[in-house]
Enzyme design. Structure first.
Site, mmCIF file in Angstrom:
data_model
loop_
_atom_site.group_PDB
_atom_site.id
_atom_site.type_symbol
_atom_site.label_atom_id
_atom_site.label_comp_id
_atom_site.label_asym_id
_atom_site.label_seq_id
_atom_site.Cartn_x
_atom_site.Cartn_y
_atom_site.Cartn_z
ATOM 1 C CB CYS A 21 0.005 15.255 -17.724
ATOM 2 S SG CYS A 21 -0.733 16.768 -18.372
ATOM 3 C CD GLU A 26 -0.836 0.090 17.171
ATOM 4 O OE1 GLU A 26 -0.401 0.627 18.202
ATOM 5 O OE2 GLU A 26 -1.458 0.704 16.280
ATOM 6 C CB CYS A 46 2.432 18.291 -18.469
ATOM 7 S SG CYS A 46 2.806 17.078 -19.732
ATOM 8 C CD GLN A 88 -2.467 -1.174 2.757
ATOM 9 O OE1 GLN A 88 -3.480 -0.514 2.986
ATOM 10 N NE2 GLN A 88 -1.881 -1.907 3.678
ATOM 11 C CG ASN A 89 4.098 1.161 2.451
ATOM 12 O OD1 ASN A 89 3.025 1.387 3.014
ATOM 13 N ND2 ASN A 89 5.027 0.403 2.984
ATOM 14 C CG ASP A 145 7.887 3.881 1.134
ATOM 15 O OD1 ASP A 145 7.595 3.691 2.330
ATOM 16 O OD2 ASP A 145 8.137 2.949 0.349
ATOM 17 C CB CYS A 184 0.355 19.102 -22.859
ATOM 18 S SG CYS A 184 -0.338 18.700 -21.245
ATOM 19 C CG HIS A 191 -2.779 2.475 -1.956
ATOM 20 N ND1 HIS A 191 -2.727 2.345 -0.589
ATOM 21 C CD2 HIS A 191 -3.919 1.859 -2.357
ATOM 22 C CE1 HIS A 191 -3.811 1.711 -0.175
ATOM 23 N NE2 HIS A 191 -4.541 1.386 -1.210
ATOM 24 C CB CYS A 196 -1.260 15.057 -22.316
ATOM 25 S SG CYS A 196 0.256 14.902 -21.363
#
Ligand code: BV8
Length: 245
Positions: free
Chosen positions: A133, A220, A152, A107-108, A110, A155, A125, A136
Site C-alpha cells: 500500500c 548467448e 488497500c 532478479q526474477n 515470478d 485503508c 527485485h 499505509c
C-alpha cells in the site's frame, strides 16, 4: 577441441567443483524462467519489446499513470499465473537439499524458484505476487486478479506491485545478504542473466574479487562471459540438472 568435448570437460569440472564446495551461491535472471514460458526482458520476444522500460517500471511512471502500469503488471501476472518451474528451477532447489549452505539470489519476480522448493532464496527485485500500500505500507501476497488500480483493503490507499523499479533502491537487508553470500561463495553459478541491471550484476564481480570459481550458463554470450572461469552455452533447464549427482 570440439565445442561438445569442451562442454563435456567443463561439465565434469563444474560437477567436481560443486561436489567439493560447501559455500555455493547462484545468481539467476529472466533466462532461467524462459523455458517455463515466461518471456525475458531483452530477448527477441522480450517484455520490454512491446513496452518502453521508462514508461512502466519506474516510480515516476506509476505516479503519472498508475492505471497504465497496473495494466502491464496485471497482464504479466496473468501470463505467469499458470507457469510452472522447469528443470532448471528444480535443479537449484535440489542443490539446496544437497548443500544446505547454498544461497540462491534471483532478479526474477515470478516466484518460480519458490514454487520449485527453493527456500534459501533472496528475491532482490521483489515479487510480482506481492502488493504494497502506497499509503499505509501494508504488504500482502495477492494471487487473484486485481482491480485496476487496486486499493488497500485496510485503508483504501493505492496499491503498487511490491517490486523494485528503476531508480528505486533495493532492500538493504536483501542486498547485504546477497553480497555476503557471493563474497563467501567458493562457487557462483550465474544463470540466465544479461548482466545489464545494477546493482544485481555487480554481485558476480564481487564473487570474482572474492576468489569464487564462476560458471556462467546462458544461451548467448554476455559482458561477463569472458570474466567467468567457465561458460556452458545452452538452456539452463538442460544444463543445470547435469551439474548434480
Ligand atoms: C538503483 C523488477 C539506485 C521490476 C527490475 C539511469 C537512471 C536510473 C537508474 C539507472 C540509470 N542507469 C543505470 C541505472 C541503474 C539501474 C540499471 O541498472 N539500469 C540498467 C537498465 C542500465 N538500476 C536501478 O535503477 C536499480 N536501482 O540503481 O537504485 C538508488 C540507490 C539509492 C537510492 C535510490 C536509488 C533497480 C534495478 C531493478 C529494476 N527492476 N525488475 C519488474 O520486473 O517488473 S529489473 C529487470 O531486469 C528484472 O528484474 C530482470 O531480472 C532484470 C535483469 O534482466 P535479466 O534478468 O538479466 O533478463 P534479460 O532479459 O535482460 O536477460 C535474459 C538473459 O537470459 C539473456 O542473457 C538471455 O541470453 C538468457 N536466456 C534466455 N533464455 C535462456 C537464457 N539463459 C539460459 N537458459 C535459457 N533458456
Amino acid at each position: 577441441m570440439k565445442q561438445t568435448d569442451m562442454s563435456r570437460k567443463i561439465l565434469e569440472q563444474a560437477r567436481e567443483r560443486l561436489d567439493q564446495a560447501v559455500e555455493i551461491a547462484a545468481l539467476t535472471g529472466a533466462g532461467i524462467s524462459a523455458e517455463s514460458g515466461v518471456p525475458t526482458f531483452r530477448g527477441a520476444d522480450g517484455l520490454w519489446r512491446q513496452h518502453r522500460m521508462e514508461d512502466l517500471a519506474t516510480p515516476e511512471a506509476f505516479q503519472r499513470d498508475p492505471r497504465l502500469v497496473w495494466t502491464w503488471y496485471n497482464w504479466r501476472r496473468a501470463l505467469i499465473a499458470d507457469k510452472t518451474p522447469n528443470p532448471g528451477h528444480l535443479a537449484l532447489a535440489r542443490l539446496e537439499r544437497l548443500k544446505p549452505a547454498f544461497q540462491l539470489i534471483t532478479q526474477n519476480v515470478d516466484g518460480l524458484h519458490q514454487l520449485a522448493g527453493s527456500r534459501n532464496l533472496l528475491e532482490i527485485h521483489g515479487s510480482i505476487w506481492r502488493v504494497r500500500c502506497t499509503v499505509c505500507g501494508q504488504r500482502r501476497i495477492e494471487r487473484n486478479t486485481l482491480a485496476n488500480p487496486p486499493s488497500c483493503p485496510a485503508c483504501q490507499g493505492l496499491l503498487r506491485p511490491d517490486v523494485v523499479w528503476f531508480g528505486e533502491a533495493l532492500a538493504t537487508d536483501r542486498l547485504d545478504a546477497a553480497f555476503r553470500a557471493v563474497s563467501q561463495a567458493e562457487v557462483l553459478l550465474v544463470v540466465g542473466t544479461s548482466g545489464l541491471v545494477q546493482p544485481a550484476a555487480s554481485l558476480a564481480w564481487q564473487a570474482k574479487r572474492s576468489g569464487a570459481w564462476i560458471l556462467e550458463i546462458n544461451i548467448e554470450p554476455t559482458p561477463f562471459s569472458e570474466h567467468a572461469d567457465a561458460v556452458l552455452p545452452g538452456p539452463a533447464g538442460r544444463i543445470l540438472p547435469q551439474l548434480l549427482p
